[in-house]
Design a protein around this motif. Structure first.
Motif, PDB file in Angstrom:
ATOM      1  N   LEU A   1     -19.356  -6.361  19.685  1.00 51.51           N
ATOM      2  CA  LEU A   1     -19.249  -7.735  19.209  1.00 51.51           C
ATOM      3  C   LEU A   1     -17.969  -7.925  18.408  1.00 51.51           C
ATOM      4  O   LEU A   1     -17.520  -7.032  17.689  1.00 51.51           O
ATOM      5  CB  LEU A   1     -20.447  -8.074  18.315  1.00 51.51           C
ATOM      6  N   TRP A   2     -17.385  -9.124  18.530  1.00 50.99           N
ATOM      7  CA  TRP A   2     -16.173  -9.429  17.775  1.00 50.99           C
ATOM      8  C   TRP A   2     -16.517  -9.694  16.314  1.00 50.99           C
ATOM      9  O   TRP A   2     -17.675  -9.710  15.901  1.00 50.99           O
ATOM     10  CB  TRP A   2     -15.473 -10.635  18.391  1.00 50.99           C
ATOM     11  N   SER A   3     -15.475  -9.970  15.542  1.00 51.90           N
ATOM     12  CA  SER A   3     -15.621 -10.159  14.101  1.00 51.90           C
ATOM     13  C   SER A   3     -16.531 -11.331  13.784  1.00 51.90           C
ATOM     14  O   SER A   3     -16.628 -12.295  14.547  1.00 51.90           O
ATOM     15  CB  SER A   3     -14.250 -10.397  13.465  1.00 51.90           C
ATOM     16  N   ALA A   4     -17.169 -11.260  12.609  1.00 52.16           N
ATOM     17  CA  ALA A   4     -17.974 -12.385  12.146  1.00 52.16           C
ATOM     18  C   ALA A   4     -17.102 -13.549  11.731  1.00 52.16           C
ATOM     19  O   ALA A   4     -17.511 -14.705  11.812  1.00 52.16           O
ATOM     20  CB  ALA A   4     -18.855 -11.945  10.980  1.00 52.16           C
ATOM     21  N   GLY A   5     -15.888 -13.272  11.271  1.00 51.63           N
ATOM     22  CA  GLY A   5     -14.947 -14.326  10.891  1.00 51.63           C
ATOM     23  C   GLY A   5     -14.121 -14.791  12.078  1.00 51.63           C
ATOM     24  O   GLY A   5     -14.201 -14.238  13.175  1.00 51.63           O
ATOM     25  N   PRO A   6     -13.280 -15.825  11.882  1.00 55.23           N
ATOM     26  CA  PRO A   6     -12.520 -16.397  12.991  1.00 55.23           C
ATOM     27  C   PRO A   6     -11.447 -15.461  13.527  1.00 55.23           C
ATOM     28  O   PRO A   6     -10.868 -14.662  12.792  1.00 55.23           O
ATOM     29  CB  PRO A   6     -11.907 -17.669  12.378  1.00 55.23           C
ATOM     30  N   GLY A   7     -11.176 -15.583  14.811  1.00 57.21           N
ATOM     31  CA  GLY A   7     -10.156 -14.790  15.479  1.00 57.21           C
ATOM     32  C   GLY A   7     -10.752 -13.718  16.357  1.00 57.21           C
ATOM     33  O   GLY A   7     -11.944 -13.388  16.274  1.00 57.21           O
ATOM     34  N   ARG A   8      -9.895 -13.169  17.219  1.00 56.66           N
ATOM     35  CA  ARG A   8     -10.241 -12.003  18.047  1.00 56.66           C
ATOM     36  C   ARG A   8      -9.000 -11.126  18.100  1.00 56.66           C
ATOM     37  O   ARG A   8      -8.368 -10.961  19.149  1.00 56.66           O
ATOM     38  CB  ARG A   8     -10.708 -12.415  19.440  1.00 56.66           C
TER      39      ARG A   8
ATOM     40  N   LEU B   1       0.842  -1.188   0.000  1.00 55.10           N
ATOM     41  CA  LEU B   1       0.000   0.000   0.000  1.00 55.10           C
ATOM     42  C   LEU B   1       0.882   1.245   0.000  1.00 55.10           C
ATOM     43  O   LEU B   1       1.857   1.325   0.754  1.00 55.10           O
ATOM     44  CB  LEU B   1      -0.923   0.005   1.219  1.00 55.10           C
ATOM     45  N   ASP B   2       0.552   2.210  -0.811  1.00 53.38           N
ATOM     46  CA  ASP B   2       1.375   3.399  -0.989  1.00 53.38           C
ATOM     47  C   ASP B   2       1.013   4.431   0.076  1.00 53.38           C
ATOM     48  O   ASP B   2       0.387   5.463  -0.208  1.00 53.38           O
ATOM     49  CB  ASP B   2       1.156   3.963  -2.392  1.00 53.38           C
ATOM     50  N   LEU B   3       1.412   4.152   1.311  1.00 57.07           N
ATOM     51  CA  LEU B   3       1.099   5.040   2.420  1.00 57.07           C
ATOM     52  C   LEU B   3       2.157   4.915   3.508  1.00 57.07           C
ATOM     53  O   LEU B   3       2.975   3.983   3.509  1.00 57.07           O
ATOM     54  CB  LEU B   3      -0.299   4.748   2.982  1.00 57.07           C
ATOM     55  N   ASP B   4       2.128   5.868   4.442  1.00 55.18           N
ATOM     56  CA  ASP B   4       3.055   5.875   5.576  1.00 55.18           C
ATOM     57  C   ASP B   4       2.359   5.566   6.898  1.00 55.18           C
ATOM     58  O   ASP B   4       2.996   5.093   7.833  1.00 55.18           O
ATOM     59  CB  ASP B   4       3.735   7.251   5.694  1.00 55.18           C
ATOM     60  N   LEU B   5       1.073   5.874   6.979  1.00 61.89           N
ATOM     61  CA  LEU B   5       0.302   5.651   8.203  1.00 61.89           C
ATOM     62  C   LEU B   5      -1.086   5.158   7.828  1.00 61.89           C
ATOM     63  O   LEU B   5      -1.754   5.761   6.977  1.00 61.89           O
ATOM     64  CB  LEU B   5       0.186   6.957   9.011  1.00 61.89           C
ATOM     65  N   LEU B   6      -1.506   4.069   8.460  1.00 63.92           N
ATOM     66  CA  LEU B   6      -2.856   3.540   8.264  1.00 63.92           C
ATOM     67  C   LEU B   6      -3.542   3.452   9.616  1.00 63.92           C
ATOM     68  O   LEU B   6      -3.034   2.806  10.541  1.00 63.92           O
ATOM     69  CB  LEU B   6      -2.818   2.151   7.618  1.00 63.92           C
ATOM     70  N   VAL B   7      -4.690   4.120   9.744  1.00 61.23           N
ATOM     71  CA  VAL B   7      -5.507   4.071  10.955  1.00 61.23           C
ATOM     72  C   VAL B   7      -6.727   3.219  10.636  1.00 61.23           C
ATOM     73  O   VAL B   7      -7.571   3.612   9.820  1.00 61.23           O
ATOM     74  CB  VAL B   7      -5.929   5.481  11.402  1.00 61.23           C
ATOM     75  N   VAL B   8      -6.823   2.051  11.256  1.00 58.99           N
ATOM     76  CA  VAL B   8      -7.944   1.143  11.022  1.00 58.99           C
ATOM     77  C   VAL B   8      -8.950   1.331  12.149  1.00 58.99           C
ATOM     78  O   VAL B   8      -8.673   1.020  13.310  1.00 58.99           O
ATOM     79  CB  VAL B   8      -7.478  -0.328  10.956  1.00 58.99           C
ATOM     80  N   LEU B   9     -10.101   1.877  11.802  1.00 59.64           N
ATOM     81  CA  LEU B   9     -11.192   2.018  12.761  1.00 59.64           C
ATOM     82  C   LEU B   9     -12.014   0.728  12.783  1.00 59.64           C
ATOM     83  O   LEU B   9     -11.859  -0.131  11.922  1.00 59.64           O
ATOM     84  CB  LEU B   9     -12.059   3.208  12.384  1.00 59.64           C
ATOM     85  N   ASP B  10     -12.875   0.576  13.777  1.00 56.22           N
ATOM     86  CA  ASP B  10     -13.675  -0.655  13.918  1.00 56.22           C
ATOM     87  C   ASP B  10     -12.762  -1.880  13.972  1.00 56.22           C
ATOM     88  O   ASP B  10     -13.074  -2.946  13.425  1.00 56.22           O
ATOM     89  CB  ASP B  10     -14.659  -0.812  12.753  1.00 56.22           C
ATOM     90  N   ALA B  11     -11.620  -1.760  14.654  1.00 54.74           N
ATOM     91  CA  ALA B  11     -10.635  -2.848  14.680  1.00 54.74           C
ATOM     92  C   ALA B  11     -11.175  -4.155  15.258  1.00 54.74           C
ATOM     93  O   ALA B  11     -10.704  -5.224  14.849  1.00 54.74           O
ATOM     94  CB  ALA B  11      -9.388  -2.414  15.460  1.00 54.74           C
ATOM     95  N   PRO B  12     -12.133  -4.147  16.198  1.00 56.65           N
ATOM     96  CA  PRO B  12     -12.663  -5.435  16.664  1.00 56.65           C
ATOM     97  C   PRO B  12     -13.302  -6.268  15.561  1.00 56.65           C
ATOM     98  O   PRO B  12     -13.502  -7.469  15.740  1.00 56.65           O
ATOM     99  CB  PRO B  12     -13.694  -5.029  17.726  1.00 56.65           C
ATOM    100  N   GLN B  13     -13.636  -5.666  14.415  1.00 55.75           N
ATOM    101  CA  GLN B  13     -14.259  -6.419  13.328  1.00 55.75           C
ATOM    102  C   GLN B  13     -13.242  -7.096  12.413  1.00 55.75           C
ATOM    103  O   GLN B  13     -13.635  -7.774  11.455  1.00 55.75           O
ATOM    104  CB  GLN B  13     -15.138  -5.480  12.494  1.00 55.75           C
TER     105      GLN B  13
END
Length: 771
Positions: free
Chosen positions: A518-525, A478-490
């Motif tokens: 609620l945690w993600s619909a897919g596997p993992g936490r 990805l052509d970026l220096d900083l990525l802020v992921v919101l809704d990280a529990p998903q």
């Protein structure tokens, strides 16, 4: 009330293979509630709710469980543009990532060092794996612990004038018509529904018909098929040869149970739980079934050391060489599917790279400090943490989004290519509007329900698919220096692995979200595991969500369902006695009471209920709401122009929207300001009516008004994260159609999130310096 695992909270059973949860009887709600001021507020809001309505009768039919292949089969169903659909582009990105994982896995040759002092079942499993390595059995892939990643300084990424699109990966064509016909014939001979033929041919690949004849239990690889159905198919094809002790059946049921565990959120299962589930499914020798699955490469076995547990020796005394041999090293034996095991390993590698690397120095320390000083409170802490670290976690509620917004503004002012990514388009549009209000992208016009073309906000799926965001550089990152992921529990493990693998060296990653949802619909936490592992800075927001709604939801987060003062009718409780009354009250609230008393129109009011089926599930509520708000014959695959819908282009993703038109290309939708075209053959599987959603479908989005429906038979589906998520979707007004009596405060106080079995903390520990 019946529920569907792909989109509801009942998708998190404690044991694999658990079916839908049903609670006995409807509630006898008498108005008791611990959430707000009930009767008087309800009367003031509802006003004319004694008017006759028969919508409950029309919607009371019990919905049959949908084919669970609906979500898993939806990747190819979204065609947002005539060239490449979002789902196809996302599939391409996933294929590239899985090829990288396979290459990395193939390069690891070191033997497994742990587990040499096992006994009992664990020793038998290890012996089975070593038999594979020696050639006594067919080769199987065995998961290996990665070596610790040394601390290193990241190289200075080369600045490039513009991103270069990576070469697309060819999308495999569908099964040939003759292959589908051959599979259809085999299914007919075995008494299985012939409608499964296209899916079976696609999943099993070349020679699918011969595979099914040789091993009828391969039918379990088709989404929605259960062991008892596969047993009937096998009996029809094999006759007297079919038996419960058939090794083919044991292997297939093992794989099926691991798939069910993944639907419930687990990336692996502990051996005792898997053996017990196999015994419940009528497998006479569970140990042999698991060993066969491992030997055939259909499952992987792991032995994770249990260090520091009570009663476990920290180290062996130096009394001689024999003393250490007498002590068995305590381990936890786990079994999982290769797909999720490799994703979890890839995620651990990517996170370790971020933590152990020095981030690229964009801006001097003095400039970062000036930016932090200009912010306030925990926003300043977040900016300072990001200045010197490659991975930072940020926690907080809706109000705390102002802090990632301040970080993004500061980073871009320092010259960083900074982007934010959200779970869905509604969250993306809201965050883009927040940036505009805070001064970022002020030159970009737009409404709160749309994103300007130059706004540095994307959805996670759009970012990975290359349909949104900065694009990729010449190395494929990805052509970026900083990525802020919101809704990280998903973030599930596969999506999180794709993100971390896509970041260039020297980039910074901020995972932000509310850990109580609620945690993600897919596997993992992923987010919860990282918070528990404490491998990087964590910044907890001190901004409380305002008003009565903020007070109510904050209390739920700590296990308290408090009464709140709601002078502006922000919170209203509507007691109901049975399912029919619940549907009737819900329709009246959406159609009449909320628009009249609160001023929020029906199209901005969202209904949330625990499940899809049952007399008060999404199907019944959507039918009743459609009858009042947009009646019609359902001319276009069950839908009419103007219908509110929810589109699921891929498992775990739900895009609320509206039907715009329909033509020969398919059903045209507007989802979060974007036009999506769903081909006719995919409509039934990937589009539902959307006046009513489950909490899992609603997570990551918010609406001006929300009506949460809690019928009496929903008591066992409730948990603190479910209530927190559902109640927290409301911006201005929350109505609770309450028929579960004391089950609601009990769920908030006593029912936490269902545990998930994962390996991420164990994989991270040896790779992070200082842990």
């Amino acid at each position: 009330m019946s529920t569907e695992p792909e989109t509801t909270e009942d998708a998190e059973p404690g044991a694999p293979g658990a079916g839908s949860t049903s609670a006995g009887g409807s509630g006898t709600g008498d108005g008791e509630t611990g959430a707000a001021r009930p009767a008087s507020a309800e009367e003031a809001l509802a006003g004319s709710e004694n008017a006759p309505a028969d919508t409950g009768q029309a919607a009371s039919e019990e919905g049959t469980p949908a084919d669970t292949g609906q979500a898993a089969d939806a990747e190819g169903g979204d065609a947002g543009t005539p060239q490449v659909s979002e789902a196809e582009a996302e599939l391409r990105a996933q294929q590239v990532e899985r090829e990288r994982i396979e290459q990395r896995k193939a390069g690891k040759k070191a033997p497994i060092a742990s587990g040499t002092k096992l006994s009992g079942k664990a020793a038998d499993l290890l012996a089975a794996v070593r038999a594979v390595e020696s050639g006594e059995k067919p080769s199987a892939t065995v998961f290996e612990e990665p070596p610790p990643a040394p601390r290193r300084s990241a190289p200075e990424p080369e600045r490039r004038p513009r991103p270069v699109t990576s070469e697309p990966v060819p999308v495999p064509a569908g099964p040939a018509p003759e292959a589908v016909r051959a599979v259809r014939q085999v299914l007919g001979e075995g008494g299985a529904p012939e409608v499964l033929a296209p899916q079976a041919a696609a999943v099993l690949g070349e020679g699918a018909d011969e595979q099914l004849r040789a091993d009828p239990w391969q039918l379990l690889r088709i989404a929605g098929v259960r062991p008892e159905q596969a047993d009937g198919f096998a009996r029809a094809l094999l006759g007297a040869e079919c038996g419960p002790d058939d090794a083919r059946r044991g292997r297939a049921v093992t794989g099926w149970l691991l798939e069910q565990a993944a639907l419930a959120g687990h990336t692996v299962l502990e051996m005792p739980a898997l053996l017990a589930a196999l015994a419940q499914r009528g497998v006479p020798e569970p140990d042999s079934a698991v060993q066969d699955a491992i030997a055939e490469g259909e499952a992987l076995v792991f032995q994770d050391a249990l260090e520091g547990e009570a009663g476990a020796p920290a180290s062996a005394p130096a009394d001689g060489e024999g003393a250490e041999e007498d002590q068995e090293r305590p381990v936890r034996v786990l079994v999982g599917l290769e797909r999720y095991a490799m994703a979890e390993e890839s995620l651990a590698d990517g996170l370790a790279r971020l933590v152990n690397s020095t981030p690229k120095q964009d801006g001097s320390a003095e400039e970062w400090e000036r930016a932090a000083a200009a912010a306030q409170g925990s926003a300043a802490e977040l900016i300072r943490a990001v200045a010197g670290q490659g991975l930072v976690l940020h926690t907080g509620g809706e109000a705390s989004l102002a802090e990632p917004a301040a970080l993004l503004t500061a980073a871009r002012s320092l010259g960083l290519r900074a982007w934010a990514a959200t779970h869905g388009p509604i969250g993306r549009n809201r965050f883009a509007a927040l940036l505009r209000r805070s001064g970022q992208a002020v030159d970009a016009p737009g409404q709160d329900d749309e994103v300007p073309g130059d706004s540095p906000v994307a959805t996670v799926s759009g970012l990975l698919a290359g349909l949104e965001g900065p694009g990729r550089d010449r190395d494929g990152a990805l052509d970026l220096d900083l990525l802020v992921v919101l809704d990280a529990p998903q973030l599930d493990v596969e999506t999180a692995a794709l993100l971390t693998e896509s970041l260039p060296d020297g980039a910074r990653l901020v995972l932000a979200g509310d850990p109580a949802v609620l945690w993600s619909a897919g596997p993992g936490r992923v987010f919860a595991d990282l918070l528990a592992a404490r491998i990087c800075p964590q910044v907890a927001s001190r901004r409380p969500d305002p008003g009565p709604l903020g007070e109510l939801v904050s209390g739920i987060g700590i296990g308290e369902l408090n009464q709140v003062e709601a002078p502006g009718k922000e919170v209203v409780i509507v007691p109901v006695r049975d399912a029919g009354e619940a549907v009737h009250r819900t329709v009246q609230l959406v159609v009449d009471s909320v628009p009249r008393a609160i001023g929020v129109p029906a199209e901005e009011t969202q209904v949330i209920t625990p499940g899809h089926g049952g007399a008060v599930g999404t199907r019944a509520l959507n039918a009743a709401l459609k009858e009042r708000l947009n009646p019609g014959p359902g001319r276009f695959g069950g839908f009419d122009l103007g219908d509110r819908i929810v589109h699921s282009p891929a498992p775990g993703r739900a895009l609320p929207g509206r039907v715009v038109t329909a033509d020969a290309e398919g059903l045209h939708l507007s989802c979060g300001g974007e036009t999506v075209v769903v081909p006719k053959e995919r409509v039934e599987q990937s589009v539902r009516h959307g006046w009513a959603l489950t909490a899992h479908q609603a997570v990551g989005s918010r609406w001006p008004a929300v009506v949460v429906v809690l019928p009496g038979d929903a008591a066992q589906a409730l948990s603190r994260p479910w209530v927190y998520t559902a109640f927290g979707r409301a911006d201005r007004h929350l109505s609770v159609v309450h028929g579960v009596e004391q089950a609601l405060p009990r769920a908030v106080a006593e029912v936490p999130a269902k545990p998930r079995t994962t390996r991420l903390p164990v994989l991270l520990a040896p790779q992070i310096s200082g842990t």
